[in-house]
Scaffold this motif. Structure first.
Motif, PDB file in Angstrom:
ATOM      1  N   ILE A 211     -40.432 -19.393 -15.822  1.00 44.35           N
ATOM      2  CA  ILE A 211     -40.465 -20.571 -17.058  1.00 44.35           C
ATOM      3  C   ILE A 211     -40.613 -19.881 -18.812  1.00 44.35           C
ATOM      4  CG2 ILE A 211     -43.127 -19.935 -18.407  1.00 44.35           C
ATOM      5  CD1 ILE A 211     -43.154 -20.662 -15.503  1.00 44.35           C
ATOM      6  N   PRO A 222     -40.946 -25.466 -16.605  1.00 44.28           N
ATOM      7  CA  PRO A 222     -41.482 -26.504 -17.843  1.00 44.28           C
ATOM      8  C   PRO A 222     -40.174 -27.736 -17.750  1.00 44.28           C
ATOM      9  CG  PRO A 222     -41.189 -24.460 -18.134  1.00 44.28           C
ATOM     10  CD  PRO A 222     -40.250 -24.530 -17.071  1.00 44.28           C
ATOM     11  N   GLU A 226     -42.195 -31.901 -17.203  1.00 41.65           N
ATOM     12  CA  GLU A 226     -42.157 -32.012 -18.234  1.00 41.65           C
ATOM     13  C   GLU A 226     -41.113 -33.798 -18.395  1.00 41.65           C
ATOM     14  OE1 GLU A 226     -41.052 -29.869 -20.913  1.00 41.65           O
ATOM     15  OE2 GLU A 226     -43.257 -28.138 -21.357  1.00 41.65           O
ATOM     16  N   PHE A 261     -48.670 -19.731 -16.443  1.00 43.98           N
ATOM     17  CA  PHE A 261     -47.920 -21.471 -16.493  1.00 43.98           C
ATOM     18  C   PHE A 261     -48.812 -22.125 -15.198  1.00 43.98           C
ATOM     19  CE2 PHE A 261     -45.684 -24.590 -14.564  1.00 43.98           C
ATOM     20  CZ  PHE A 261     -44.524 -25.162 -16.287  1.00 43.98           C
ATOM     21  N   THR A 265     -50.834 -25.877 -16.083  1.00 43.74           N
ATOM     22  CA  THR A 265     -51.072 -26.791 -15.557  1.00 43.74           C
ATOM     23  C   THR A 265     -51.246 -27.389 -14.510  1.00 43.74           C
ATOM     24  OG1 THR A 265     -48.368 -25.352 -13.945  1.00 43.74           O
ATOM     25  CG2 THR A 265     -48.293 -26.070 -17.055  1.00 43.74           C
TER      26      THR A 265
END
Length: 468
Positions: A211, A222, A226, A261, A265
């Protein structure tokens, strides 16, 4: 879930063609239903008990009563997934050492599985049962070498759906650079299957890489979410064995980071699962490898059971009364105790529960360059059971199949990486034989009996009144 009857070889060729081209093309797909592109007869308990066939999870893909094109093509994955040490593989100990040393070991795993309440379901499982969940998705397996063993077991189970090649995860150079630069080798590699389906693994060995990215510019999850992943993808994440008992505070912090996280998400990426840390069976009281051994002890080790721990047929563990160490072990040992308390209970992260089936599996470990080790399990044994548990986990959390409309929409989006890459020492085993050459060799083999009949044996059979 339907299984369509097709001529085995022709249909296998179509699947392989789709696996090698579908992910690199923009052709429109409009599947009418979720069906399995290959056919697998479901074997019975009687067949397993009589050893007439191997279960698909334990090498049954290669059973002689089936026509498997990829099983005969050679190369790393065709040979490795047959779970037998070939002549070429003997010269590549990195891979041959991962296989169980004898068929009796595999027989012992099957016998153990038959004693489980869901043993028949496990042994009769077919790749079609898993295809229902995998189709149209990338399954990201992110973690240490235990996660890599799960990736290998999954790849072997689905070996007929692939073109036997390994691919980069993306054409995004920046993302690939970050992932490849992870400590311990990121190796962002994928296997391609039809209908925009992939299974990818990223080797991230410790929790601070996931993370925050304390040693990298960005955390792995991430970055994937992303830049590379779609919201319907599946994530299997794990870190544990690279955290020794002296690193427990950092481990707990990394678990909190992951849980936070996930909660931020989960609406966009709901299919994230924590893979438990398997049990070790070293010669310590609780079976764990100890930090003070680093630099002082190396293999070969003697693997041994943890005294007082029993595995029940329903999958639960029991400890001998009054045995504090056994009670500690059946609760998961410290890594899984922390993960359950933090991820499951505090952040509601779904758990991929593999620990219990490993707790008493002390006799299924494999060797490495130093001899016997007591962390990793040989193939096919315990990692193959994880494949079944993976399917059950997806079923439990009601992960839906990818819809036809979404599958068609995938063709309009960015393409994943299509550059192939060799696994470690794969070049020593050679590339898989081309499909046309494999089929030609099969045809020649089938013609051999008829050629013999045209010679002496044919003359003798005709003399005796058999044939013309």
């Amino acid at each position: 879930m339907q299984q369509r009857s097709k001529p085995a070889v022709l249909w296998a060729l179509l699947v392989l063609l789709q696996a090698s081209t579908a992910l690199c093309s923009q052709a429109q797909l409009s599947p009418q239903e979720v069906f399995c592109p290959l056919e697998y007869p479901r074997y019975s308990l009687e067949q397993f008990n009589s050893s007439a066939v191997r279960p698909y999870l334990f090498g049954g893909i290669y059973n002689s009563d089936r026509e498997c094109v990829n099983c005969k093509r050679g190369g790393l994955w065709s040979d490795f997934c047959g779970f037998k040490v070939t002549k070429k593989m003997k010269d590549v100990p990195f891979w041959s050492n991962q296989l169980c040393s004898s068929s009796s070991t595999v027989d012992a795993v099957i016998k153990r599985t038959l004693q489980m309440d869901d043993g028949e379901d496990i042994l009769s499982m077919t790749p079609c049962d898993l295809w229902y969940f995998l189709r149209g998705r990338t399954t990201w397996i992110v973690g240490d070498s235990m996660s890599k063993d799960f990736f290998k077991a999954l790849k072997c189970f689905m070996v007929e759906f692939t073109d036997l090649k390994t691919y980069h995860a993306s054409t995004n150079y920046t993302a690939m650079h970050y992932l490849d630069s992870l400590p311990g080798f990121g190796e962002p590699h994928c296997m391609h299957m039809p209908h925009h389906t992939r299974i990818c693994q990223v080797h991230a060995i410790q929790g601070d890489l996931f993370i925050q990215g304390n040693r990298t510019k960005v955390g792995v999850l991430p970055l994937l979410q992303e830049s590379l992943a779609f919201s319907h993808d599946i994530f299997i994440v794990n870190f544990g064995l690279w955290h020794g008992e002296t690193q427990q505070p950092a481990y707990r912090e990394n678990l909190h980071q992951l849980g936070s996280f996930y909660n931020k998400t989960r609406l966009k990426f709901p299919n994230l699962f924590w893979m438990e840390t398997p049990k070790q069976h070293f010669d310590s009281a609780d079976g764990d490898y100890k930090v003070e051994w680093i630099g002082k002890r190396k293999g070969p080790f003697v693997c041994q059971p943890v005294e007082g721990v029993s595995f029940k047929s329903n999958g639960d563990l029991t400890a001998a009364e009054g045995d504090a160490i056994a009670d500690y072990v059946i609760r998961g040992s410290w890594r899984n105790i922390f993960a359950r308390e933090i991820l499951r209970d505090l952040y509601n992260v779904p758990i991929f529960p593999i620990y219990n089936v490993t707790a008493t599996a002390w006799d299924f470990h494999r060797v490495n360059f130093d001899g016997q080790e007591c962390s990793h399990y040989c193939h096919p044994s315990i990692p193959q059971l994880w494949v079944y548990m993976f399917k059950q986990t997806l079923k439990k959390y009601r992960v839906p199949p990818v819809t036809d409309s979404l599958l068609s929409e995938l063709n309009k989006r960015r393409k994943p990486g299509c550059a192939s890459v060799y696994e470690r020492d794969e070049a020593k085993l050679g590339a898989p034989r081309p499909l046309d050459l494999t089929l030609k060799q099969q045809q020649q083999q089938q013609q051999k009996p008829s050629k013999r009949r045209s010679g002496f044996w044919g003359w003798l059979l005709r003399l005796l009144g058999f044939g013309s």
